[in-house]
Each structure stands twice: as C-alpha cells, then as structure tokens.
Design a protein around this motif. Structure first.
Motif, short mmCIF file in Angstrom:
data_model
loop_
_atom_site.label_atom_id
_atom_site.label_comp_id
_atom_site.label_asym_id
_atom_site.label_seq_id
_atom_site.Cartn_x
_atom_site.Cartn_y
_atom_site.Cartn_z
N ALA A 94 -109.60 103.74 -43.38
CA ALA A 94 -110.78 104.10 -44.18
C ALA A 94 -111.65 102.72 -44.10
CB ALA A 94 -110.40 104.12 -45.70
N THR A 95 -111.24 101.53 -44.14
CA THR A 95 -112.12 100.48 -44.08
C THR A 95 -112.68 100.47 -42.67
OG1 THR A 95 -110.84 99.14 -45.60
CG2 THR A 95 -112.21 97.96 -44.39
N VAL A 97 -113.51 102.80 -40.60
CA VAL A 97 -114.70 103.69 -40.66
C VAL A 97 -115.76 103.54 -41.19
CG1 VAL A 97 -115.15 106.31 -40.95
CG2 VAL A 97 -112.96 105.56 -39.96
N TRP A 98 -115.63 102.83 -42.51
CA TRP A 98 -116.48 102.31 -43.18
C TRP A 98 -117.61 101.45 -42.65
CZ3 TRP A 98 -117.92 97.69 -45.54
CH2 TRP A 98 -118.96 97.66 -46.41
N TYR A 128 -120.06 109.47 -39.14
CA TYR A 128 -119.09 108.43 -39.65
C TYR A 128 -118.83 108.63 -41.33
CZ TYR A 128 -119.54 105.75 -35.34
OH TYR A 128 -119.65 105.19 -34.20
N LEU A 132 -115.08 109.47 -42.75
CA LEU A 132 -114.85 108.53 -43.88
C LEU A 132 -114.53 109.50 -45.02
CD1 LEU A 132 -114.25 105.75 -45.37
CD2 LEU A 132 -116.71 105.82 -45.81
N TYR A 135 -110.58 110.41 -45.39
CA TYR A 135 -109.56 109.48 -45.93
C TYR A 135 -109.78 109.24 -47.32
CZ TYR A 135 -109.02 109.46 -40.90
OH TYR A 135 -109.07 109.51 -39.52
N TYR A 202 -111.02 99.26 -51.98
CA TYR A 202 -110.50 100.35 -51.54
C TYR A 202 -108.78 100.52 -52.04
CZ TYR A 202 -109.43 104.68 -48.68
OH TYR A 202 -109.29 105.98 -48.68
N LEU A 248 -116.43 108.23 -52.52
CA LEU A 248 -117.08 108.09 -51.15
C LEU A 248 -118.65 107.98 -51.29
CD1 LEU A 248 -117.22 109.04 -48.59
CD2 LEU A 248 -117.27 111.52 -48.84
#
Length: 270
Positions: A94-95, A97-98, A128, A132, A135, A202, A248
C-alpha cells in the motif's frame, strides 16, 4: 464502493481530472484489479502479489516493530525461519503504490507548470489511485489483518466458527446483498491530510481494523451475515466500508498535497 466513495468525496483543491465522472468510473473499475492478477494462468504473478493483500499481525508483531522497507521485513522473516508469503506484506504494498501515486502527481504539477500535455500522467495517476484502493479496502476488512482470516485458530473458549467460509461470506455475498453507498457515505469522516509518516499512519489504520476481528466472529456466530443479517451487523459493515473509503480519500488527498514538496536531495548531491 470504497473506491467510488473515496473519489466522490475528494476535496475541491484536488485536480478536477481525479474528481471527474470518468475518473470515478475508472477508479471504481480498478478496485478489484489486483484480484484479477490471481489467476493460475499467471503463477509467478500470483506468487509475488498474493501476500500483498493481507498481513497477519500476530506473527508479524512477534518479530518486533514493523520496519518501513519491505526488504527489511522480509529479511527479518527469513531470519526467523519463516516465509513472508505466510505472514503477508500488506502495508508495504500500500505504501509503495501510494508513493507511485505521489510521484505521478508531482509529474502532473511539473507538466502543468510547463504548459505541457498532462493527459498521459493523468491516466497514470488514475491507475495508481484505483490500484491503491484495492489494498486500502482490503485493510478495512478485519480478517485481512489476522491469522484467524478464515476460521478461528488457537484457543476458542467462545466457540467461534473454525470453518473456512467466514471470510468470503462476510466481504462477498453479505456486502453485495445488503450494503449501498447511501449506507456508507454518512459514516465517512471529514476529509483530512495525513500529517504523520505515511507508513506509520497506514499501520495505525491496520491496527484499528484489527480491533474488530473478534466482532466479525461474534456477528457470524449470531447469524449476522446470513441473508439480511441484523441491523447491528449491517451497521458494523457500513462502518468498515466507510473507514476504507475515508482512508483512501485521505491518502489520495495527501499524495496530492505532498506532491508539491521539493524532492529531497541525495546527500552526495546525485
């Protein structure tokens, strides 16, 4: 639902291309995208990305504080004689993709300032954001945070189900049949920038989700995910969906705000 609600509630200072109807449609479509990468027709892809949908916090925490970098965590897991794919890699995926999203938005700012074509980078950012969302949505589901992900394991004095069906029963048919955006929207938090370290924020989100693990089993034991369930089980599920949509939205918003910051220089100047 999580992806569409997140985009529909972005603050007005986020670029309009991310708040448009076409972007909302694309980001909604992309919500399940990582699950489309789980076909046996692509076995290498399945092996690499299946662990990115979850983290079993019990064995992960037994290894000490979670490091910020994926490879540091994997090295720790291997050193303990375990396998990362058995523990899960959710917060790192997740991080990462962020950070891709933030990098794309930084490029969008630069191209906009230079009066150049931004359409290609807009499409990248939309992808993206949708990626994101998968997840972040997974991380709002308590059974993605535990080794009790599909049936209770370990001591079971309360007699919770040990059958391997609770996971999909909860997040699949029950949600599809009973939850609608109008149930979830009122439970979303006000939009905000995440001002701490994004990985730490997160992980805190994941840990809050994990406080609801036993609640899921309690609802299942009481028949709360059969048919229409109960008002309480529907309210609980709407709250979980709202938590995902709120997180999100705030992660997308934070990526936009942070994309304006100058890139730190390498100590060597390179």
């Amino acid at each position: 639902m999580i992806n569409r609600l997140a985009v529909s509630n972005l603050p007005a200072d986020v670029p309009s291309f991310l708040r448009s109807d076409s972007a909302a449609n694309e980001i909604e479509y992309l919500g399940p995208e990582p699950d489309r990468w789980r076909s046996p027709a692509e076995p290498e892809l399945v092996a690499a990305q299946a662990p990115e949908h979850f983290i079993d916090l019990e064995p992960a925490d037994a290894l000490g504080p979670l490091p910020h970098k994926r490879l540091d965590f994997e090295a720790r897991v291997f050193a303990a004689g375990q396998r990362p794919e058995r523990v899960g890699l959710q917060p790192w995926e997740a991080t990462e993709v962020w950070e891709r999203l933030k990098a794309a938005l930084r490029e969008y700012r630069q191209l906009s300032a230079a009066h150049q074509d931004t359409r290609p980078v807009e499409q990248a950012a939309i992808f993206y954001a949708g990626w994101l969302g998968h997840y972040v949505g997974d991380a709002s589901q308590p059974l993605h945070t535990t080794d009790k992900y599909n049936g209770w394991v370990g001591p079971n004095p309360n007699g919770y189900t040990t059958e391997h069906k609770i996971h999909w029963q909860f997040e699949g048919p029950f949600v599809d049949a009973n939850l609608h955006p109008s149930d979830v929207q009122p439970k979303m938090t006000p939009a905000q920038e995440l001002t701490g370290d994004i990985f730490d924020d997160y992980v805190a989100y994941l840990r809050h989700t994990a406080t609801c693990i036993e609640k899921v089993y309690q609802f299942e034991k009481a028949g709360g995910f059969v048919g229409a369930g109960t008002p309480e089980s529907r309210d609980f599920t709407a709250s979980r969906l709202a938590a995902g949509a709120s997180m999100l939205r705030d992660m997308i918003y934070t990526a936009w705000l942070e994309s304006a910051q100058p890139v730190p220089q390498h100590p060597s100047g390179m």
